[in-house]
Design a protein around this motif. Structure first.
Motif, PDB file in Angstrom:
ATOM      1  N   ARG A 119     -28.215  27.957 -20.629  1.00  0.00           N
ATOM      2  CA  ARG A 119     -29.550  27.391 -20.443  1.00  0.00           C
ATOM      3  C   ARG A 119     -29.875  26.367 -21.519  1.00  0.00           C
ATOM      4  NH1 ARG A 119     -32.093  33.283 -18.975  1.00  0.00           N
ATOM      5  NH2 ARG A 119     -30.954  33.457 -17.023  1.00  0.00           N
ATOM      6  N   ASN A 120     -29.238  26.509 -22.693  1.00  0.00           N
ATOM      7  CA  ASN A 120     -29.512  25.548 -23.760  1.00  0.00           C
ATOM      8  C   ASN A 120     -28.700  24.267 -23.629  1.00  0.00           C
ATOM      9  OD1 ASN A 120     -31.391  27.096 -25.109  1.00  0.00           O
ATOM     10  ND2 ASN A 120     -29.832  28.219 -26.223  1.00  0.00           N
ATOM     11  N   PHE A 121     -27.482  24.384 -23.105  1.00  0.00           N
ATOM     12  CA  PHE A 121     -26.594  23.232 -23.157  1.00  0.00           C
ATOM     13  C   PHE A 121     -26.290  22.627 -21.795  1.00  0.00           C
ATOM     14  CE2 PHE A 121     -25.493  25.458 -27.105  1.00  0.00           C
ATOM     15  CZ  PHE A 121     -25.720  24.427 -27.993  1.00  0.00           C
ATOM     16  N   GLU A 122     -26.344  23.437 -20.757  1.00  0.00           N
ATOM     17  CA  GLU A 122     -25.991  22.913 -19.449  1.00  0.00           C
ATOM     18  C   GLU A 122     -27.134  23.202 -18.503  1.00  0.00           C
ATOM     19  OE1 GLU A 122     -22.134  24.563 -18.295  1.00  0.00           O
ATOM     20  OE2 GLU A 122     -21.692  24.583 -20.428  1.00  0.00           O
ATOM     21  N   LYS A 123     -27.307  22.291 -17.581  1.00  0.00           N
ATOM     22  CA  LYS A 123     -28.321  22.536 -16.561  1.00  0.00           C
ATOM     23  C   LYS A 123     -27.614  23.034 -15.308  1.00  0.00           C
ATOM     24  CE  LYS A 123     -31.973  21.038 -18.801  1.00  0.00           C
ATOM     25  NZ  LYS A 123     -31.515  21.828 -19.971  1.00  0.00           N
ATOM     26  N   LEU A 124     -27.746  24.301 -15.058  1.00  0.00           N
ATOM     27  CA  LEU A 124     -27.133  24.867 -13.868  1.00  0.00           C
ATOM     28  C   LEU A 124     -28.223  25.494 -13.016  1.00  0.00           C
ATOM     29  CD1 LEU A 124     -23.926  26.708 -15.161  1.00  0.00           C
ATOM     30  CD2 LEU A 124     -24.096  24.466 -14.134  1.00  0.00           C
ATOM     31  N   SER A 125     -27.988  25.518 -11.710  1.00  0.00           N
ATOM     32  CA  SER A 125     -28.932  26.207 -10.835  1.00  0.00           C
ATOM     33  C   SER A 125     -28.750  27.708 -11.052  1.00  0.00           C
ATOM     34  CB  SER A 125     -28.654  25.846  -9.393  1.00  0.00           C
ATOM     35  OG  SER A 125     -27.467  26.476  -8.978  1.00  0.00           O
ATOM     36  N   PRO A 126     -29.777  28.495 -10.752  1.00  0.00           N
ATOM     37  CA  PRO A 126     -29.667  29.939 -10.965  1.00  0.00           C
ATOM     38  C   PRO A 126     -28.438  30.545 -10.297  1.00  0.00           C
ATOM     39  CG  PRO A 126     -31.918  29.359 -10.438  1.00  0.00           C
ATOM     40  CD  PRO A 126     -31.117  28.104 -10.313  1.00  0.00           C
ATOM     41  N   LYS A 127     -28.078  29.994  -9.156  1.00  0.00           N
ATOM     42  CA  LYS A 127     -26.932  30.541  -8.441  1.00  0.00           C
ATOM     43  C   LYS A 127     -25.629  30.256  -9.170  1.00  0.00           C
ATOM     44  CE  LYS A 127     -26.284  31.400  -3.583  1.00  0.00           C
ATOM     45  NZ  LYS A 127     -26.634  30.930  -2.254  1.00  0.00           N
ATOM     46  N   GLU A 128     -25.484  28.984  -9.589  1.00  0.00           N
ATOM     47  CA  GLU A 128     -24.278  28.617 -10.338  1.00  0.00           C
ATOM     48  C   GLU A 128     -24.195  29.403 -11.635  1.00  0.00           C
ATOM     49  OE1 GLU A 128     -23.460  23.943  -9.609  1.00  0.00           O
ATOM     50  OE2 GLU A 128     -25.356  24.455 -10.534  1.00  0.00           O
ATOM     51  N   GLU A 129     -25.355  29.537 -12.248  1.00  0.00           N
ATOM     52  CA  GLU A 129     -25.410  30.232 -13.526  1.00  0.00           C
ATOM     53  C   GLU A 129     -24.948  31.681 -13.350  1.00  0.00           C
ATOM     54  OE1 GLU A 129     -29.128  29.943 -15.942  1.00  0.00           O
ATOM     55  OE2 GLU A 129     -29.121  32.095 -15.576  1.00  0.00           O
TER      56      GLU A 129
END
Lengths: 308, 302
Positions: A119-129
């Motif tokens: 969450r700090n370094f990459e912007k991922l969708s909740p699903k990808e995350e």
């Protein structure tokens, strides 16, 4: 190009006293140490408790402020960076903490703990995350279904693996492992250590492995630095340190490893006595007038000792 | 990413929440029947008071009816009337609403200020901590009650809002100290250091890492403070330094008993208010005790 080089690092803590709380002295937690890390290797930093090995690790990652010296990573001095600039390099250096109990926030679910760096370094969708967290959980040998559990539902070894998974999420280049297994029992220690070796190969990681357990360091490290009172007393490859220890402190440390073979008990005792006598007889040879350790001197390509 | 993995992860994972936070509190309340009953009773009183008071206009409270002064409870005036012939029951409801509004507002405002400053002081330490703590020490040394009384006598137009503000200005310090001390202990834990190495900014660590770990203390403290704030408000009103007579509160109703005749012979004027305070305070305290136990695993019943 240097990968990671710690140059003349000093970390002093002021001792305040007197009426106006003036600085009257310094605790020299780390006093002028220099070390180099090569990509892909494991560097073991060994010493008794309070010798400054943890402080060294925490300073490299930016948790403590360096009093003087440089920490050069990819030709950039990290100690001179502002906090914002440092943020870029945070990803590349990660840490595994000593205590798996206090290093995981008890109020957070595993998914939130492992996804924190994402969450700090990459912007991922909740699903990808979630998928990434589950992959990581699988990689560290935990069930991907348990990502919604809380840390207290895991055992010590499992918690430490969650800690490792968290450090791995942003694909770091260096991992500082600060006594990663000292809070675990021996059967789990081996499990976690071998796992760390496996992921080292897989991700081509560089470890700075901080420990007081010589057996573990011997198992893990390629090169070893022995620290004493905030300074390095001896540095060399694993073979250099274990087969040809030159400094009396290294010898004393090695002599302290218990021998499990009862037939050699007398022999071992004799060796320990010898080392102790040598320590008392030749104290001046190894330490200067103030009891300080000398600077490191190279005695071969790989081996350096602090001798006058 | 391989296709099977995607499919495997697409199925919903059952959200299993482990016993933590609210469920522990809920279990504790279920075990402690007295606390559960208190909680229900308190909410019943609060809802009744707030809903019923919406139907009462100011004229219904202020209407003076000199023919009916000090009439004992009857079918029109459920709890009788006071020296002006005003209905005591209506005054009780509106008074309870005012007292509760003040107590809740003070609790929320002091908590907001106290938590913010306490967190900042405890988390950053050093100079920031020093400055905030010296301000708190200064406020603590002031004779709070005296200043409030002086303020009340000086301000010409005194109303509920003024009362809330002047009280909040002094009562946040205790909370700030509590939160600071807990934050000091919390920030030494490794998970805070871990969050820093993971690149989480300080304000996020404070709000999303440290604060949740203080939640139990905050809930307990807020509950017990609510009871305390009702007490402070009624106490001041009783002494005549609270709200003016036009805005009734539980304290003003009780203060009628300063007149010996009312005290001895017209007990319907002040007794209901006194009982209501007693019941509410006891309810809040029982619930507070249950929450306190829920926050401490060793004392838990359930």
């Amino acid at each position: 190009m240097t990968f990671l080089r710690v140059e003349n690092l000093k970390v002093y803590y002021p001792v305040r006293g007197g009426f106006f709380r003036r600085v009257i002295d310094h605790v020299k937690a780390v006093d002028d140490i220099t070390l180099d890390l090569q990509p892909g290797e494991t560097y073991g930093l060994v010493g008794e408790s309070g010798c400054g090995k943890t402080t060294t690790g925490r300073t490299i990652i930016g948790l403590n402020k360096a009093t003087a010296g440089k920490i050069i990573f990819n030709d950039i001095d990290l100690t001179r960076l502002k906090r914002r600039q440092f943020h870029k390099y945070r990803k590349d250096i990660q840490m595994i903490f000593q205590d798996p109990y206090s290093s995981l926030n008890p109020k957070k679910r595993v998914i939130d703990i492992i996804a924190e760096p994402i969450r700090n370094f990459e912007k991922l969708s909740p699903k990808e995350e979630r998928r990434k967290v589950q992959d990581l959980m699988e990689k560290v040998g935990l069930s991907p279904d348990s990502i919604f559990k809380y840390p207290h539902e895991f055992s010590g070894g499992q918690r430490q693996r969650i800690g490792i998974a968290r450090a791995l999420t942003v694909n770091p280049k260096i991992i500082i492992a600060d006594e990663p297994v000292s809070a675990l029992d021996v059967s789990v220690q081996a499990q976690v250590l071998n796992f760390m070796k496996d992921i080292q190969k897989e991700y081509n990681l560089t470890y700075l492995f901080i420990s007081h357990d010589l057996g573990i360091v011997r198992h893990m490290s390629d090169r070893i630095g022995i620290m004493y009172k905030g300074r390095l007393v001896e540095e060399g490859t694993k073979e250099n340190i274990f087969n040809q220890p030159k400094h009396i402190y290294t010898k004393r440390l090695l002599a302290a490893i218990p021998d499990v073979n009862p037939e050699k008990r007398d022999e071992h005792l004799l060796m320990r006595k010898e080392v102790n006598e040598e320590f008392e007889r030749n104290y001046e040879k190894y330490f200067d007038a103030e009891g300080k350790i000398f600077d490191l001197k190279k005695i071969s390509d790989t081996h350096s000792v602090a001798l006058p | 990413m391989a296709a099977p993995a995607v499919n495997g992860n697409d199925k919903e994972i059952k959200f299993e929440k482990s016993p933590s936070g609210w469920s522990i509190i809920f279990r504790e309340l279920m075990k402690d029947k007295l606390a559960l009953f208190s909680l229900i009773l308190f909410f019943a009183i609060v809802i009744y008071v707030f809903v019923y008071s919406m139907n009462i206009g100011p004229d219904q409270i202020d209407r003076i009816d000199l023919k009916n002064k000090y009439s004992p409870p009857n079918s029109i005036h459920w709890l009788g009337t006071d020296y002006g012939g005003r209905d005591v029951f209506n005054q009780l409801i509106v008074g309870a609403r005012n007292s509760l509004t003040i107590a809740i507002a003070i609790t929320l405002i002091t908590s907001a200020i106290g938590i913010t400053l306490g967190l900042i002081a405890g988390y950053f330490g050093g100079l920031v901590d020093n400055i905030i703590m010296r301000i708190i020490d200064f406020i603590l040394t002031l004779p709070t009650l005296m200043i409030i009384i002086v303020f009340v006598t000086l301000v010409p137009k005194f109303n509920v809002l003024n009362f809330i503000l002047i009280m909040s200005a002094f009562y946040w310090v205790g909370k700030a100290r509590l939160i600071r001390s807990k934050t000091l202990a919390e920030r030494e834990l490794e998970y805070v250091a871990a969050s820093k190495t993971l690149g989480t900014p300080n304000r996020k660590i404070m709000l999303f890492q440290v604060l949740p770990n203080l939640s139990s203390i905050i809930i307990v403290n807020m509950t017990l403070n609510l009871a305390g704030n009702i007490g402070i408000e009624t106490g001041l009103s009783y002494l005549g330094f609270g709200l003016p007579e036009g805005t009734p509160s539980l304290g003003t109703l009780i203060s009628y008993s300063r007149n010996p005749v009312v005290m001895e012979e017209k007990i319907w004027v002040w007794l209901p208010a006194a009982l209501l305070i007693l019941v509410m305070m006891l309810c809040i305290n029982f619930v507070g005790q249950a929450l306190k136990r829920a926050a401490d695993a060793r004392q838990r019943l359930g």
